[in-house]
Design a protein around this motif. Structure first.
Motif: not given
Length: 297
Positions: A22-51
């Motif tokens: 939801t928070q990443l949608t604030q970047y939806d107006n920026f059509n850039s591989p950077l935003i795609d890479a950010m989403s890929y990295a942070v939403l890739l999966g993982g155990k989420r032990v820290r959260p």
């Protein structure tokens, strides 16, 4: 892992993933591989032990979950940025993360570097945008996350880890590396949950939580080192044997495999002892400690 912990971890993963998406949608107006890479990295999966540690510690101390979302999202953004940079050719040069191509493989090296940079600033953007907590609490969270992720914490550990390649280090030197590289963010996660509670000025509670977090933070790295020796790539989601290729000092290398397992067990018992001093229901934190030292991924 017990069913209860599995269920709670799944709930935490879903909650923080939904929040970040939801928070990443604030970047939806920026059509850039950077935003795609950010989403890929942070939403890739993982155990989420820290959260999970932020939510569980806060919940245990009476903090509403909605007051913990921004802190949990910010912590995961910092963790994701650290993994993107850790995987780069100049660092560990890994091609597999969480069972998928690492960010610089999926995109390119320059985009991955920038995605990591952007995720780091995104974390502090999230904390500054939190309207559910006071300004004083915001400052506490920002200071804690900055200190634990920078040259006093995680980045220091990463630097010391790189300097230790192809060298013999002592057990105390190895512990210093990992108390910073891995342990700093785990400790910060517990304290970020604590910071938002009514017990924030209770130094005794803080001390017991700190000792717990320090124990599981080091245990997490010990188990990582063990899995790099005996794990399976399809289970752990990254290349097995990477530490040996880079000639890193690890707990199995210094203590032997059985010695490393005993080290993890000793840290687990230390974590339980710290929890036993707290006048709260610490079941979830205790189960997480067990999961950390018994996990296969």
């Amino acid at each position: 892992m017990t069913y209860q912990l599995s269920h709670e971890l799944t709930q935490c993963q879903q909650r923080v993933n939904d929040f970040l998406a939801t928070q990443l949608t604030q970047y939806d107006n920026f059509n850039s591989p950077l935003i795609d890479a950010m989403s890929y990295a942070v939403l890739l999966g993982g155990k989420r032990v820290r959260p999970f540690l932020i939510y569980t510690t806060g919940k245990m101390l009476g903090v509403p979950l909605e007051q913990l979302d921004h802190s949990a999202g910010a912590m995961e953004a910092i963790h994701a940025y650290s993994l993107v940079h850790d995987d780069l050719p100049a660092m560990d040069n890994d091609t597999l993360r969480r069972g998928k191509p690492t960010c610089h493989i999926a995109f390119d090296e320059a985009t991955a570097i920038l995605a990591g940079d952007a995720l780091q600033t995104f974390a502090f953007e999230l904390l500054s945008q939190d309207t559910t907590i006071s300004e004083k609490q915001k400052i506490l969270q920002i200071q804690l996350l900055a200190n634990s992720s920078g040259a006093k914490g995680m980045c220091l550990g990463q630097s010391l880890d790189l300097l230790s390649e192809n060298k013999s280090v002592s057990l105390s030197e190895l512990e210093l590396i990992h108390r910073n590289k891995t342990g700093a963010l785990i400790l910060a996660s517990v304290l970020m949950g604590f910071n938002l509670s009514k017990y924030v000025n209770d130094q005794q509670i803080k001390q017991h939580l700190t000792h717990y977090a320090q124990a599981i933070g080091l245990a997490f790295q010990v188990q990582d080192d063990i899995l790099d020796v005996i794990g399976q790539s399809e289970k752990i989601g990254k290349t097995v044997g990477a530490d040996q290729v880079l000639n890193k000092s690890t707990y199995p290398k210094l203590l032997g495999l059985d010695g490393a397992r005993q080290k993890a067990e000793d840290l687990y018992q230390a974590a339980l002892l710290s929890l036993a001093q707290l006048p709260f229901d610490t079941t979830a934190l205790a189960e997480l400690a067990s999961f950390i030292v018994k996990r296969e991924s």
